[in-house]
Design a protein around this motif. Structure first.
Motif, short mmCIF file in Angstrom:
data_model
loop_
_atom_site.label_atom_id
_atom_site.label_comp_id
_atom_site.label_asym_id
_atom_site.label_seq_id
_atom_site.Cartn_x
_atom_site.Cartn_y
_atom_site.Cartn_z
N ASP A 39 2.69 -24.64 -5.61
CA ASP A 39 4.03 -23.49 -5.61
C ASP A 39 2.98 -22.53 -6.56
OD1 ASP A 39 5.76 -22.84 -5.31
OD2 ASP A 39 7.08 -24.49 -6.05
N SER A 91 12.16 -28.22 4.58
CA SER A 91 11.10 -28.39 5.12
C SER A 91 10.30 -29.61 3.39
CB SER A 91 9.68 -28.04 5.44
OG SER A 91 8.80 -29.14 5.86
N VAL A 94 8.12 -27.17 1.15
CA VAL A 94 8.52 -25.51 0.88
C VAL A 94 8.61 -25.16 -0.16
CG1 VAL A 94 10.91 -26.46 0.67
CG2 VAL A 94 10.09 -23.99 2.05
N ASP A 220 13.90 -21.85 2.15
CA ASP A 220 13.67 -21.67 3.65
C ASP A 220 12.19 -21.00 4.06
OD1 ASP A 220 14.27 -21.66 6.67
OD2 ASP A 220 15.22 -19.97 6.04
N SER A 223 7.60 -21.88 9.63
CA SER A 223 6.95 -23.22 10.13
C SER A 223 6.13 -22.60 9.72
CB SER A 223 7.20 -23.47 10.80
OG SER A 223 7.28 -22.73 12.05
N ILE A 226 4.94 -22.98 6.02
CA ILE A 226 4.61 -24.50 5.47
C ILE A 226 3.95 -24.58 5.52
CG2 ILE A 226 6.44 -26.15 5.35
CD1 ILE A 226 8.74 -24.15 5.67
N GLU A 227 3.71 -24.63 6.93
CA GLU A 227 1.70 -25.40 7.44
C GLU A 227 1.16 -24.99 6.65
OE1 GLU A 227 -1.31 -25.78 10.78
OE2 GLU A 227 0.95 -24.88 11.18
N TRP A 229 0.85 -23.57 3.00
CA TRP A 229 1.75 -24.63 2.07
C TRP A 229 0.62 -25.95 1.98
CZ3 TRP A 229 6.68 -21.07 1.67
CH2 TRP A 229 6.45 -20.21 1.61
N TYR A 230 1.67 -26.90 3.63
CA TYR A 230 1.37 -27.96 3.37
C TYR A 230 -0.48 -28.97 3.15
CZ TYR A 230 1.23 -32.43 5.77
OH TYR A 230 0.54 -33.97 5.67
N TRP A 268 0.81 -33.04 10.20
CA TRP A 268 1.71 -31.78 9.93
C TRP A 268 2.35 -31.40 11.55
CZ3 TRP A 268 5.32 -29.48 7.78
CH2 TRP A 268 5.40 -28.04 8.19
N HIS A 297 5.05 -17.79 -1.32
CA HIS A 297 5.95 -18.13 -1.70
C HIS A 297 7.34 -17.42 -2.75
CE1 HIS A 297 5.40 -22.69 -1.44
NE2 HIS A 297 4.46 -22.22 -1.88
#
Length: 307
Positions: A39, A91, A94, A220, A223, A226-227, A229-230, A268, A297
């Motif tokens: 993060d 999510s 996130v 929020d 997506s 977020i993928e 970051w995941y 994912w 972020h």
């Protein structure tokens, strides 16, 4: 965002001007200590976004306390102020865990006489053994994988002022509930509840977890971000998991990295993205505040619920 008609859309620059009387009540070192894997958050984010947000939460708290006093006057009896509960949703990956820990620290420092505690809904997942028995291990994180009756009971106990409440403890290292271990919540003035399911999931047709919240935040982002970051977080986990054979990610850390990332990408797409689109994102319109993130972020917009 189809649900934004119910919100004031506020650019970061405008938001930071709403309340500039407070200084960030933590150091860079403390901020670094509460950040989640991969993060990214700065002291400028704390000053621009979270200090005004804390002030807004305080306004909600004052109205909450005022209403409690008014109820007591109506009933001609003393009515204790229940704990003020803040829900934080969004999510996987996130950054909601960082938001929750940061808010806990800022609220604790800003309101020194208030007991501010934090809990995640991960502890209310069914143990892996139960998920395997029910044939839903591949649905972990989906609505049916949570013991919602236990979570509703927990929140009822918090609101009723019970002195000491035990909640199951979840470990991300072993990816399971730790049997026989608990975390204890002791009469909080403010309780932050963080998890992907905090704004969803009826335990029955009448009661929602969000019914217990006095303020709620949805973190929020697009997506596709977020993928990224995941997968970045997954890589960071592999970089440490190889040291611990007990870690859930150890087998991936010591194996072929390309195969590990192929597995993560599949998880994912088949689990986290599906859960986001079908169950998490549809709850966004229930939040009082939506913190919208962009690259790295960075929070670029804030949505404040109108009614």
């Amino acid at each position: 965002m189809d649900d934004k008609m119910n919100y004031y859309q506020i650019a970061r620059k405008e938001w930071q001007e709403f309340y500039r009387n407070g200084a960030a009540p933590l150091t860079q070192e403390e901020l670094d200590s509460i950040k989640s894997f991969n993060d990214q958050i700065s002291m400028q984010d704390v000053q621009d976004i979270y200090v005004p947000l804390t002030h807004l939460i305080h306004l909600y708290m004052k109205e909450f306390e005022s209403l409690t006093v008014s109820k007591g006057l109506f009933l001609h009896e003393y009515v204790p102020v229940p704990p003020f509960i803040i829900g934080i949703a969004g999510s996987v990956a996130v950054g909601k865990s960082t938001t929750a820990r940061l808010l806990q620290m800022i609220l604790s420092r800003t309101f020194k006489r208030r007991n501010v505690q934090l809990i995640t809904t991960d502890g209310f997942l069914y143990p892996n053994k139960v998920l395997e028995e029910r044939g839903i291990m591949d649905r972990k994180g989906f609505p049916e994988s949570y013991d919602m009756e236990k979570l509703i009971e927990f929140l009822n106990q918090v609101k009723s002022g019970q002195e000491e409440i035990k909640a199951p403890l979840y470990s991300h290292n072993v990816y399971d509930i730790i049997e026989g271990e608990f975390e204890t919540i002791q009469q909080p003035d403010i309780l932050i509840v963080e998890g992907i399911n905090t704004l969803q999931l009826p335990a029955n047709q009448q009661i929602y977890v969000s019914d217990f919240f006095d303020f709620s935040v949805y973190v929020d982002a697009d997506s596709s971000l977020i993928e990224k970051w995941y997968l970045d977080r997954f890589g960071a986990l592999l970089d440490t998991a190889f040291r611990d054979p007990e870690n859930y990610y150890y087998k991936y850390a010591i194996g072929d990295r390309k195969d590990a990332f192929a597995m993560a990408k599949d998880v994912w797409n088949s689990v986290n993205l599906k859960n986001l689109e079908e169950y998490i994102l549809p709850t966004r319109g229930r939040a009082d505040i939506i913190l919208h993130k962009t690259e790295h972020h960075i929070i670029d917009e804030i949505f404040l619920r109108k009614y």
